[in-house]
Design an enzyme around this catalytic site. Structure first.
Site, mmCIF file in Angstrom:
data_model
loop_
_atom_site.group_PDB
_atom_site.id
_atom_site.type_symbol
_atom_site.label_atom_id
_atom_site.label_comp_id
_atom_site.label_asym_id
_atom_site.label_seq_id
_atom_site.Cartn_x
_atom_site.Cartn_y
_atom_site.Cartn_z
ATOM 1 N N LYS A 219 17.605 -47.929 -2.699
ATOM 2 C CA LYS A 219 18.693 -48.894 -2.888
ATOM 3 C C LYS A 219 18.406 -50.281 -2.336
ATOM 4 C CE LYS A 219 23.095 -47.492 -2.875
ATOM 5 N NZ LYS A 219 24.309 -47.029 -2.164
ATOM 6 N N GLY A 374 13.238 -42.698 8.792
ATOM 7 C CA GLY A 374 13.750 -42.170 7.526
ATOM 8 C C GLY A 374 12.678 -41.543 6.656
ATOM 9 N N GLY A 397 18.129 -45.590 10.441
ATOM 10 C CA GLY A 397 19.191 -46.605 10.393
ATOM 11 C C GLY A 397 19.028 -47.640 11.490
HETATM 12 P P1 AMP Z 1 16.072 -44.813 0.768
HETATM 13 O O1 AMP Z 1 16.984 -43.830 1.447
HETATM 14 O O2 AMP Z 1 16.792 -45.988 0.176
HETATM 15 O O3 AMP Z 1 14.908 -45.212 1.679
HETATM 16 O O4 AMP Z 1 15.460 -44.054 -0.477
HETATM 17 C C1 AMP Z 1 14.571 -42.980 -0.374
HETATM 18 C C2 AMP Z 1 14.523 -42.270 -1.679
HETATM 19 O O5 AMP Z 1 14.159 -43.184 -2.689
HETATM 20 C C3 AMP Z 1 13.523 -41.148 -1.765
HETATM 21 O O6 AMP Z 1 14.206 -39.934 -1.831
HETATM 22 C C4 AMP Z 1 12.754 -41.422 -3.047
HETATM 23 O O7 AMP Z 1 12.613 -40.283 -3.867
HETATM 24 C C5 AMP Z 1 13.625 -42.435 -3.754
HETATM 25 N N1 AMP Z 1 12.865 -43.293 -4.667
HETATM 26 C C6 AMP Z 1 11.769 -43.988 -4.414
HETATM 27 N N2 AMP Z 1 11.320 -44.617 -5.507
HETATM 28 C C7 AMP Z 1 12.178 -44.314 -6.497
HETATM 29 C C8 AMP Z 1 12.238 -44.665 -7.869
HETATM 30 N N3 AMP Z 1 11.332 -45.442 -8.447
HETATM 31 N N4 AMP Z 1 13.279 -44.181 -8.605
HETATM 32 C C9 AMP Z 1 14.198 -43.375 -8.015
HETATM 33 N N5 AMP Z 1 14.185 -43.015 -6.721
HETATM 34 C C10 AMP Z 1 13.183 -43.478 -5.969
#
Ligand code: AMP
Length: 417
Positions: A219, A374, A397
Protein backbone atom coordinates in the site's frame (compact mmCIF):
# COMPACT_ATOMS: atom_id res chain seq x y z
CA UNK A 1 20.99 8.27 22.05
CA UNK A 2 19.98 11.11 24.39
CA UNK A 3 17.85 8.86 26.60
CA UNK A 4 19.07 7.05 29.71
CA UNK A 5 19.50 3.31 29.42
CA UNK A 6 19.83 0.40 31.83
CA UNK A 7 23.54 1.20 32.04
CA UNK A 8 22.78 4.57 33.67
CA UNK A 9 20.95 3.22 36.73
CA UNK A 10 21.88 1.27 39.84
CA UNK A 11 19.88 -1.96 39.76
CA UNK A 12 21.13 -3.68 42.91
CA UNK A 13 18.23 -4.74 45.11
CA UNK A 14 15.78 -2.88 42.86
CA UNK A 15 12.52 -4.13 41.41
CA UNK A 16 12.50 -3.46 37.71
CA UNK A 17 9.25 -3.36 35.75
CA UNK A 18 10.16 -3.93 32.11
CA UNK A 19 7.92 -3.57 29.05
CA UNK A 20 9.11 -6.08 26.49
CA UNK A 21 7.75 -6.91 23.06
CA UNK A 22 6.84 -10.57 23.42
CA UNK A 23 4.17 -10.27 20.77
CA UNK A 24 5.32 -13.50 19.14
CA UNK A 25 3.40 -15.64 16.65
CA UNK A 26 1.76 -18.55 18.48
CA UNK A 27 -0.22 -21.42 17.00
CA UNK A 28 -1.94 -23.99 19.18
CA UNK A 29 0.22 -23.06 22.13
CA UNK A 30 3.52 -23.28 20.22
CA UNK A 31 5.77 -20.26 19.63
CA UNK A 32 6.58 -20.12 15.90
CA UNK A 33 9.30 -17.47 15.99
CA UNK A 34 11.19 -16.45 19.13
CA UNK A 35 13.22 -13.58 17.62
CA UNK A 36 11.55 -11.03 19.87
CA UNK A 37 12.13 -13.08 23.02
CA UNK A 38 15.80 -13.54 22.15
CA UNK A 39 16.01 -9.82 21.41
CA UNK A 40 15.09 -8.95 24.99
CA UNK A 41 17.50 -11.42 26.62
CA UNK A 42 20.46 -9.00 26.96
CA UNK A 43 18.34 -6.59 29.04
CA UNK A 44 16.76 -9.39 31.07
CA UNK A 45 20.09 -11.01 31.90
CA UNK A 46 21.71 -7.68 32.73
CA UNK A 47 19.07 -6.77 35.32
CA UNK A 48 19.44 -10.15 37.02
CA UNK A 49 23.26 -10.05 36.92
CA UNK A 50 23.23 -6.59 38.49
CA UNK A 51 21.21 -7.88 41.45
CA UNK A 52 17.77 -6.65 40.44
CA UNK A 53 14.51 -8.53 40.25
CA UNK A 54 12.35 -8.36 37.16
CA UNK A 55 8.67 -7.95 36.44
CA UNK A 56 8.04 -8.48 32.72
CA UNK A 57 4.98 -7.29 30.84
CA UNK A 58 3.90 -7.38 27.21
CA UNK A 59 0.91 -7.67 24.95
CA UNK A 60 0.37 -10.54 22.54
CA UNK A 61 -1.91 -10.59 19.52
CA UNK A 62 -5.04 -8.48 19.26
CA UNK A 63 -7.33 -9.73 22.00
CA UNK A 64 -9.31 -6.46 21.76
CA UNK A 65 -10.34 -7.27 18.18
CA UNK A 66 -10.04 -11.02 17.93
CA UNK A 67 -10.87 -12.07 21.48
CA UNK A 68 -8.89 -13.85 24.17
CA UNK A 69 -7.76 -17.31 23.09
CA UNK A 70 -5.39 -20.02 24.29
CA UNK A 71 -2.83 -18.48 21.93
CA UNK A 72 -2.88 -14.98 23.42
CA UNK A 73 -1.82 -15.81 26.97
CA UNK A 74 1.63 -14.79 28.18
CA UNK A 75 1.75 -18.04 30.14
CA UNK A 76 3.13 -19.63 26.96
CA UNK A 77 5.99 -17.12 26.88
CA UNK A 78 6.59 -17.37 30.65
CA UNK A 79 7.11 -21.14 30.32
CA UNK A 80 9.31 -20.70 27.22
CA UNK A 81 11.45 -18.06 28.94
CA UNK A 82 11.77 -20.20 32.01
CA UNK A 83 13.26 -23.01 29.89
CA UNK A 84 15.55 -20.58 28.07
CA UNK A 85 16.90 -19.05 31.29
CA UNK A 86 16.80 -22.32 33.22
CA UNK A 87 15.07 -20.65 36.17
CA UNK A 88 11.48 -20.21 37.36
CA UNK A 89 9.34 -17.47 35.85
CA UNK A 90 6.31 -16.81 38.05
CA UNK A 91 3.22 -16.18 35.93
CA UNK A 92 0.56 -13.74 37.18
CA UNK A 93 -2.83 -14.23 35.49
CA UNK A 94 -3.92 -10.57 35.73
CA UNK A 95 -1.46 -7.75 35.07
CA UNK A 96 -3.42 -5.41 37.36
CA UNK A 97 -3.40 -7.81 40.29
CA UNK A 98 0.18 -8.78 41.04
CA UNK A 99 0.79 -7.22 44.47
CA UNK A 100 1.30 -10.51 46.31
CA UNK A 101 3.68 -12.03 43.75
CA UNK A 102 5.68 -8.80 43.49
CA UNK A 103 5.93 -8.42 47.29
CA UNK A 104 7.40 -11.93 47.53
CA UNK A 105 10.17 -11.24 44.99
CA UNK A 106 13.86 -11.45 45.91
CA UNK A 107 16.83 -10.28 43.82
CA UNK A 108 17.19 -12.53 40.77
CA UNK A 109 13.48 -13.45 40.69
CA UNK A 110 11.33 -13.05 37.56
CA UNK A 111 7.60 -12.46 37.34
CA UNK A 112 5.72 -12.37 34.04
CA UNK A 113 2.37 -10.58 33.93
CA UNK A 114 -0.54 -11.71 31.77
CA UNK A 115 -1.20 -9.95 28.43
CA UNK A 116 -1.59 -6.23 29.14
CA UNK A 117 -4.21 -5.96 26.38
CA UNK A 118 -6.62 -8.15 28.34
CA UNK A 119 -7.41 -4.79 29.96
CA UNK A 120 -9.01 -2.54 27.35
CA UNK A 121 -7.62 0.54 29.11
CA UNK A 122 -4.06 -0.53 28.15
CA UNK A 123 -4.72 0.82 24.66
CA UNK A 124 -7.76 2.97 25.56
CA UNK A 125 -8.91 2.78 21.95
CA UNK A 126 -12.10 4.75 21.54
CA UNK A 127 -14.16 5.26 18.40
CA UNK A 128 -17.44 7.11 18.22
CA UNK A 129 -20.32 4.61 17.99
CA UNK A 130 -23.11 5.04 15.51
CA UNK A 131 -25.79 7.26 17.00
CA UNK A 132 -23.57 8.30 19.94
CA UNK A 133 -23.65 12.04 20.58
CA UNK A 134 -20.39 14.01 20.53
CA UNK A 135 -20.87 14.73 24.21
CA UNK A 136 -21.37 11.10 25.20
CA UNK A 137 -18.40 10.08 23.07
CA UNK A 138 -16.20 12.68 24.73
CA UNK A 139 -17.31 11.55 28.19
CA UNK A 140 -16.68 7.88 27.37
CA UNK A 141 -13.26 8.68 25.96
CA UNK A 142 -12.19 10.71 28.94
CA UNK A 143 -13.43 8.00 31.36
CA UNK A 144 -11.35 5.45 29.46
CA UNK A 145 -8.29 7.73 29.65
CA UNK A 146 -8.78 7.95 33.43
CA UNK A 147 -8.90 4.14 33.58
CA UNK A 148 -5.72 4.04 31.51
CA UNK A 149 -3.99 6.25 34.07
CA UNK A 150 -5.18 3.94 36.86
CA UNK A 151 -3.76 0.89 35.09
CA UNK A 152 -0.48 2.72 34.41
CA UNK A 153 -0.29 3.74 38.09
CA UNK A 154 -0.88 0.13 39.15
CA UNK A 155 1.84 -1.19 36.84
CA UNK A 156 4.22 1.54 38.01
CA UNK A 157 3.59 0.58 41.66
CA UNK A 158 5.26 -2.81 41.09
CA UNK A 159 8.71 -1.39 40.34
CA UNK A 160 11.39 1.05 41.50
CA UNK A 161 12.58 1.45 37.92
CA UNK A 162 10.73 1.25 34.59
CA UNK A 163 12.51 -0.09 31.53
CA UNK A 164 11.08 0.07 28.03
CA UNK A 165 12.68 -2.53 25.76
CA UNK A 166 9.64 -2.90 23.47
CA UNK A 167 10.64 -1.09 20.31
CA UNK A 168 7.86 -2.88 18.41
CA UNK A 169 5.22 -0.96 20.40
CA UNK A 170 7.17 2.25 20.98
CA UNK A 171 4.93 4.07 18.48
CA UNK A 172 1.94 3.52 20.77
CA UNK A 173 1.12 5.69 23.80
CA UNK A 174 -0.35 2.88 25.87
CA UNK A 175 -0.52 2.41 29.65
CA UNK A 176 2.48 0.05 29.71
CA UNK A 177 4.53 1.78 26.98
CA UNK A 178 4.34 5.48 27.83
CA UNK A 179 1.67 6.52 30.38
CA UNK A 180 3.42 4.49 33.11
CA UNK A 181 6.41 6.86 33.00
CA UNK A 182 4.26 9.57 34.63
CA UNK A 183 3.97 7.49 37.77
CA UNK A 184 7.53 6.30 38.31
CA UNK A 185 10.63 8.43 38.82
CA UNK A 186 13.13 6.44 36.81
CA UNK A 187 12.29 5.38 33.23
CA UNK A 188 15.06 4.14 30.96
CA UNK A 189 15.56 2.28 27.69
CA UNK A 190 16.56 -1.37 27.49
CA UNK A 191 19.39 -2.55 25.25
CA UNK A 192 17.19 -3.67 22.37
CA UNK A 193 15.42 -0.32 22.32
CA UNK A 194 18.80 1.43 22.42
CA UNK A 195 20.13 -0.64 19.53
CA UNK A 196 17.04 -0.02 17.38
CA UNK A 197 17.10 3.73 17.98
CA UNK A 198 20.83 3.97 17.35
CA UNK A 199 20.68 2.10 14.05
CA UNK A 200 17.57 3.77 12.69
CA UNK A 201 18.43 7.14 14.21
CA UNK A 202 21.92 7.40 12.78
CA UNK A 203 20.76 6.09 9.41
CA UNK A 204 18.12 8.76 9.13
CA UNK A 205 19.83 11.67 10.87
CA UNK A 206 23.44 11.10 10.04
CA UNK A 207 23.78 8.58 7.21
CA UNK A 208 27.07 7.61 5.66
CA UNK A 209 26.47 8.31 1.96
CA UNK A 210 25.40 7.17 -0.52
CA UNK A 211 22.17 6.53 1.40
CA UNK A 212 19.65 4.30 -0.40
CA UNK A 213 16.14 3.59 0.87
CA UNK A 214 14.06 0.78 -0.58
CA UNK A 215 10.31 0.75 -0.12
CA UNK A 216 7.93 -1.97 -1.21
CA UNK A 217 4.84 -3.80 -0.06
CA UNK A 218 1.25 -3.43 -0.97
CA UNK A 219 0.00 0.00 0.00
CA UNK A 220 1.13 3.48 -0.96
CA UNK A 221 -1.18 5.11 1.57
CA UNK A 222 0.62 3.33 4.44
CA UNK A 223 3.89 4.86 3.36
CA UNK A 224 2.92 8.36 2.23
CA UNK A 225 4.70 10.20 5.02
CA UNK A 226 7.72 7.90 4.78
CA UNK A 227 8.29 8.65 1.10
CA UNK A 228 8.09 12.37 1.73
CA UNK A 229 10.42 12.32 4.73
CA UNK A 230 12.96 10.05 3.04
CA UNK A 231 13.12 12.33 0.00
CA UNK A 232 14.76 14.95 2.20
CA UNK A 233 17.39 12.48 3.39
CA UNK A 234 18.34 9.89 0.77
CA UNK A 235 20.49 9.91 -2.35
CA UNK A 236 18.45 7.17 -3.99
CA UNK A 237 14.87 6.06 -3.34
CA UNK A 238 13.83 2.71 -4.80
CA UNK A 239 10.16 1.83 -4.96
CA UNK A 240 9.10 -1.72 -5.81
CA UNK A 241 6.30 -4.09 -4.82
CA UNK A 242 2.62 -3.36 -5.22
CA UNK A 243 3.07 0.30 -4.36
CA UNK A 244 5.22 0.91 -7.46
CA UNK A 245 2.22 0.58 -9.80
CA UNK A 246 0.52 3.70 -8.49
CA UNK A 247 3.72 5.60 -9.39
CA UNK A 248 3.98 3.90 -12.80
CA UNK A 249 0.36 4.79 -13.54
CA UNK A 250 1.09 8.36 -12.49
CA UNK A 251 3.84 8.36 -15.14
CA UNK A 252 1.18 7.46 -17.70
CA UNK A 253 2.04 3.75 -17.99
CA UNK A 254 -0.60 1.10 -18.34
CA UNK A 255 -0.59 -1.28 -15.40
CA UNK A 256 -3.42 -3.72 -16.25
CA UNK A 257 -4.97 -5.16 -13.10
CA UNK A 258 -1.97 -4.40 -10.88
CA UNK A 259 -2.54 -2.90 -7.46
CA UNK A 260 -3.26 0.79 -7.72
CA UNK A 261 -4.48 3.44 -5.35
CA UNK A 262 -6.10 5.89 -7.72
CA UNK A 263 -6.59 8.46 -4.99
CA UNK A 264 -2.81 8.57 -4.51
CA UNK A 265 -1.84 9.30 -8.10
CA UNK A 266 -1.62 13.01 -7.52
CA UNK A 267 0.55 12.39 -4.47
CA UNK A 268 2.76 10.04 -6.51
CA UNK A 269 3.27 12.80 -9.08
CA UNK A 270 4.08 15.31 -6.34
CA UNK A 271 6.65 12.94 -4.88
CA UNK A 272 8.32 12.35 -8.24
CA UNK A 273 8.50 16.12 -8.78
CA UNK A 274 9.94 16.56 -5.29
CA UNK A 275 12.56 13.89 -5.98
CA UNK A 276 13.62 15.80 -9.10
CA UNK A 277 13.76 19.08 -7.23
CA UNK A 278 15.91 17.54 -4.49
CA UNK A 279 18.19 15.71 -6.92
CA UNK A 280 17.19 12.30 -5.54
CA UNK A 281 17.71 9.33 -7.83
CA UNK A 282 14.16 7.92 -7.91
CA UNK A 283 14.02 4.35 -9.21
CA UNK A 284 10.90 2.44 -10.23
CA UNK A 285 10.71 -1.03 -11.84
CA UNK A 286 11.59 -1.05 -15.56
CA UNK A 287 10.16 -4.51 -16.05
CA UNK A 288 7.70 -6.71 -14.19
CA UNK A 289 6.61 -10.30 -13.77
CA UNK A 290 2.99 -10.11 -14.86
CA UNK A 291 0.48 -12.83 -13.98
CA UNK A 292 -2.94 -13.61 -15.40
CA UNK A 293 -4.30 -14.12 -11.90
CA UNK A 294 -3.35 -13.74 -8.24
CA UNK A 295 -2.43 -17.37 -7.79
CA UNK A 296 0.73 -19.40 -7.13
CA UNK A 297 0.05 -21.33 -10.36
CA UNK A 298 -0.78 -18.33 -12.53
CA UNK A 299 0.58 -18.00 -16.07
CA UNK A 300 3.34 -15.41 -16.11
CA UNK A 301 5.30 -13.25 -18.53
CA UNK A 302 8.07 -10.69 -18.22
CA UNK A 303 6.75 -7.32 -19.35
CA UNK A 304 8.76 -4.20 -20.12
CA UNK A 305 6.70 -1.04 -20.35
CA UNK A 306 2.93 -1.35 -20.36
CA UNK A 307 1.25 -4.28 -18.62
CA UNK A 308 -1.54 -5.65 -20.85
CA UNK A 309 -5.20 -5.62 -19.80
CA UNK A 310 -6.10 -8.69 -17.76
CA UNK A 311 -2.56 -9.08 -16.36
CA UNK A 312 -1.14 -7.86 -13.07
CA UNK A 313 2.40 -7.11 -11.93
CA UNK A 314 3.22 -9.36 -8.98
CA UNK A 315 7.00 -8.98 -8.92
CA UNK A 316 9.75 -6.82 -10.40
CA UNK A 317 11.49 -8.29 -13.45
CA UNK A 318 15.17 -9.27 -14.01
CA UNK A 319 16.22 -5.89 -15.44
CA UNK A 320 14.74 -4.11 -12.43
CA UNK A 321 16.58 -6.48 -10.10
CA UNK A 322 19.81 -5.52 -11.86
CA UNK A 323 19.02 -1.79 -11.84
CA UNK A 324 18.08 -1.81 -8.15
CA UNK A 325 20.98 -4.09 -7.14
CA UNK A 326 23.56 -1.82 -8.79
CA UNK A 327 22.27 1.17 -6.84
CA UNK A 328 22.13 -0.83 -3.59
CA UNK A 329 25.59 -2.41 -3.81
CA UNK A 330 27.29 1.00 -4.00
CA UNK A 331 25.46 2.31 -0.96
CA UNK A 332 27.07 2.91 2.42
CA UNK A 333 23.69 3.05 4.20
CA UNK A 334 20.61 1.08 3.16
CA UNK A 335 17.20 1.01 4.79
CA UNK A 336 14.68 -1.48 3.44
CA UNK A 337 10.99 -1.74 4.25
CA UNK A 338 8.56 -3.83 2.20
CA UNK A 339 8.96 -6.69 -0.29
CA UNK A 340 9.45 -6.19 -4.04
CA UNK A 341 6.68 -8.62 -4.95
CA UNK A 342 4.39 -11.32 -3.64
CA UNK A 343 7.37 -13.20 -2.22
CA UNK A 344 5.08 -15.61 -0.37
CA UNK A 345 4.49 -17.28 -3.77
CA UNK A 346 7.51 -18.92 -5.34
CA UNK A 347 6.82 -17.57 -8.83
CA UNK A 348 6.99 -14.01 -7.49
CA UNK A 349 9.83 -14.13 -4.97
CA UNK A 350 12.84 -13.46 -7.20
CA UNK A 351 12.64 -9.68 -7.00
CA UNK A 352 12.58 -9.66 -3.21
CA UNK A 353 15.30 -12.29 -2.89
CA UNK A 354 17.44 -10.60 -5.57
CA UNK A 355 17.25 -7.28 -3.72
CA UNK A 356 17.96 -9.16 -0.53
CA UNK A 357 21.23 -10.48 -1.97
CA UNK A 358 22.28 -6.99 -3.00
CA UNK A 359 21.44 -5.60 0.45
CA UNK A 360 23.46 -8.43 2.02
CA UNK A 361 26.57 -7.21 0.15
CA UNK A 362 26.40 -3.76 1.73
CA UNK A 363 27.66 -4.85 5.13
CA UNK A 364 30.40 -6.96 3.55
CA UNK A 365 31.52 -3.81 1.71
CA UNK A 366 31.76 -1.84 4.95
CA UNK A 367 28.32 -0.23 4.80
CA UNK A 368 25.27 -0.44 7.03
CA UNK A 369 22.13 -2.35 6.10
CA UNK A 370 18.94 -2.02 8.09
CA UNK A 371 15.85 -4.12 7.53
CA UNK A 372 12.91 -2.14 8.79
CA UNK A 373 10.56 -4.72 10.23
CA UNK A 374 7.40 -6.45 9.04
CA UNK A 375 7.32 -8.43 5.81
CA UNK A 376 10.84 -7.52 4.74
CA UNK A 377 12.12 -9.24 7.88
CA UNK A 378 10.11 -12.36 7.01
CA UNK A 379 11.59 -12.23 3.49
CA UNK A 380 15.15 -11.77 4.75
CA UNK A 381 14.71 -14.63 7.21
CA UNK A 382 13.24 -16.85 4.48
CA UNK A 383 16.17 -16.09 2.19
CA UNK A 384 18.68 -17.05 4.88
CA UNK A 385 20.49 -13.70 4.48
CA UNK A 386 19.54 -12.24 7.88
CA UNK A 387 23.00 -12.81 9.45
CA UNK A 388 24.56 -10.71 6.67
CA UNK A 389 22.52 -7.62 7.57
CA UNK A 390 23.80 -5.00 10.04
CA UNK A 391 20.45 -4.73 11.77
CA UNK A 392 17.11 -6.48 11.43
CA UNK A 393 14.50 -4.43 13.26
CA UNK A 394 11.95 -6.05 15.57
CA UNK A 395 9.38 -3.33 14.91
CA UNK A 396 7.50 -2.92 11.64
CA UNK A 397 5.07 -0.12 12.50
CA UNK A 398 7.52 1.53 14.87
CA UNK A 399 10.37 1.58 12.35
CA UNK A 400 8.05 3.02 9.69
CA UNK A 401 6.96 5.82 12.02
CA UNK A 402 10.60 6.43 12.83
CA UNK A 403 11.39 6.72 9.12
CA UNK A 404 8.49 9.15 8.81
CA UNK A 405 10.38 11.37 11.23
CA UNK A 406 7.79 11.01 13.99
CA UNK A 407 8.68 10.96 17.66
CA UNK A 408 7.82 7.63 19.29
CA UNK A 409 5.83 8.03 22.55
CA UNK A 410 7.59 5.02 24.11
CA UNK A 411 10.94 6.72 23.57
CA UNK A 412 10.10 10.38 24.20
CA UNK A 413 8.67 9.52 27.63
CA UNK A 414 11.95 8.06 28.93
CA UNK A 415 14.39 10.05 31.09
CA UNK A 416 16.90 12.11 29.14
CA UNK A 417 20.61 11.88 29.84
P1 AMP B 1 2.96 -4.16 3.29
O1 AMP B 1 2.25 -4.69 4.51
O2 AMP B 1 2.34 -2.91 2.73
O3 AMP B 1 4.46 -4.05 3.53
O4 AMP B 1 2.74 -5.25 2.16
C1 AMP B 1 3.30 -6.53 2.19
C2 AMP B 1 2.58 -7.39 1.22
O5 AMP B 1 2.65 -6.80 -0.06
C3 AMP B 1 3.14 -8.78 1.05
O6 AMP B 1 2.23 -9.70 1.59
C4 AMP B 1 3.28 -8.95 -0.45
O7 AMP B 1 2.76 -10.18 -0.92
C5 AMP B 1 2.45 -7.82 -1.01
N1 AMP B 1 2.88 -7.40 -2.34
C6 AMP B 1 4.10 -7.07 -2.73
N2 AMP B 1 4.14 -6.79 -4.04
C7 AMP B 1 2.88 -6.92 -4.49
C8 AMP B 1 2.29 -6.77 -5.77
N3 AMP B 1 2.99 -6.42 -6.84
N4 AMP B 1 0.95 -6.98 -5.88
C9 AMP B 1 0.24 -7.35 -4.78
N5 AMP B 1 0.75 -7.51 -3.55
C10 AMP B 1 2.06 -7.30 -3.41
Amino acid sequence: MNKKTLRDVDLKGKKVIMRVDFNVPVKEGVIKDDTRIKGALPSIKYVLEQGGSLILMSHMGRPDEKGITGDTTMKIVADYLSKMLEKPVVFVPDCANADAEVAAMKPGDIVMLENTRYHKEEQAKCKQKEGESDEDFKARKSALKEQQKELAKKLASYGDIYVNDAFGTAHRAHASTAVITKYIDTSVAGFLMEKEIEYLGSAVENPVRPFVAILGGAKVSDKLAVVKNLLSKVDTLIIGGGMAYTFLKAQGKQIGNSLCENDQIEYANEMMALAKERGVNFLLPIDNIAADKFDPNANTQVVEGNIPEGWMGLDIGPKSIELFSNAIKNAKTVVWNGPMGCFEMEKFNKGTFGVCEAVAEVKANGGISIIGGGDSVAAVNKSGQAPKMSHVSTGGGASLEFLEGKELPGVVSLNSK
